[in-house]
Write an enzyme that holds these catalytic residues in place. Structure first.
Site: not given
Ligand code: ADP
Length: 211
Positions: A29, A104, A143, A149, A160
Site C-alpha cells: 500500500k 487503523r 523488506r 526497518r 502487526r
Molecule cells: P506497517 O503497515 O508495516 O505496520 P506503518 O508504516 O503503517 O507500517 O506503521 C509503522 C508503525 O507506526 C505501526 O506499527 C505503529 O506503531 C505506528 N502507526 C502507524 N500508523 C498508525 C496509526 N494510524 N495508529 C497508531 N499507530 C500507527
C-alpha cells in the site's frame, strides 16, 4: 504541534479526491499509495512515514513513539489523530489527499469522520489491497533484508499482522456499508496493480484532473 513531515507534497494540479488505501503489512500500500498520490497530484499522508521521520530526527514525538513502533504496537489514538488533523489542515491537502496507515481502528475512524464532517467533507473511496497472509509475510521478510526497518523482525511482523486482522480489518466493513470500498487484487506487476486501482476509481467518477 510541530512535527517533521516527510517530503511528499502533491503537485497541486489534481482534482479533489479524498482517498484511503488500506491493506495488511506487506500488501504494497505504501508503494501504490505514492503512485496514486502522484497520479492525482494529492499529498500522501502516511502515519508510519511521519513517525519514522520524527524518530530519525529525534523530535519529542519521535522519542515518544520509538519504543511503541519498535514493538509493533499502535501509537495512542488521540496523538495519532491530532497529527493527522494537523497534516490535513495544511494547504496542499485542501484539494484532496491519500491516507496510508490511518485510520487503523474504529476509534480513529470516528476521529476522522468527525474531523471531515465538521468541514462538510468525507472520504470518497477506500482502496483495499488484497494480499494473502503468506504472501505478506514473504514480502516483509524481504523488506527486512532490503530496508532493515526496526519493526520488521519476525516477531514484530507477526504482531502487526495480528493487530491488523483484529483492529484494522473490521473498519473495512464500516466503510463497506457506506459503499465506498474497492477491493483490489494486490498481486502481480506493480503497474498492473496501479492500473486496477485507477480503473476502480474511474468507475466511481474519480479521475485525475487533466492539466
Ligand atoms: P506497517 O503497515 O508495516 O505496520 P506503518 O508504516 O503503517 O507500517 O506503521 C509503522 C508503525 O507506526 C505501526 O506499527 C505503529 O506503531 C505506528 N502507526 C502507524 N500508523 C498508525 C496509526 N494510524 N495508529 C497508531 N499507530 C500507527
Amino acid at each position: 504541534m510541530t512535527t517533521v513531515q516527510p517530503n511528499n507534497a502533491g503537485n497541486g494540479s489534481g482534482a479533489v479526491a479524498r482517498l484511503l488505501i488500506v491493506g495488511p503489512q506487506g500488501s504494497g500500500k505504501g508503494t501504490q499509495g505514492v503512485r496514486i498520490g502522484e497520479a492525482f497530484g494529492i499529498p500522501v499522508v502516511s502515519t508510519g512515514d511521519i513517525f519514522r521521520a520524527n524518530i530519525k530526527e529525534g523530535t519529542p514525538l519521535g522519542q515518544q513513539v520509538t519504543e511503541i513502533t519498535q514493538r509493533g504496537d499502535l501509537v495512542p489514538d488521540e496523538l495519532t489523530s491530532e497529527i493527522v488533523r494537523d497534516r490535513l489542515t495544511q494547504d496542499d491537502a485542501a484539494a484532496g489527499f491519500l491516507l496510508d496507515g490511518y485510520p487503523r481502528n474504529a476509534v480513529q475512524v470516528r476521529h476522522l469522520d468527525e474531523f471531515l464532517a465538521a468541514k462538510g467533507e468525507k472520504l470518497d473511496a477506500v482502496i483495499l489491497l488484497d494480499v494473502a497472509r503468506d504472501e505478506s509475510m514473504a514480502r516483509l521478510r524481504q523488506r527486512a533484508v532490503d530496508q532493515g526497518r526496526a519493526d520488521d523482525t519476525e516477531e514484530a511482523i507477526a504482531y502487526r499482522l495480528d493487530i491488523y486482522e483484529r483492529e484494522t480489518a473490521p473498519i473495512i466493513a464500516v466503510y463497506g456499508e457506506r459503499g465506498i470500498v474497492d477491493t483490489i487484487d494486490g498481486t502481480g506487476e506493480l503497474d498492473a496493480i496501479t492500473a486496477r486501482i485507477l480503473s476502480a476509481l474511474e468507475a466511481r467518477g474519480i479521475v485525475p484532473a487533466t492539466v
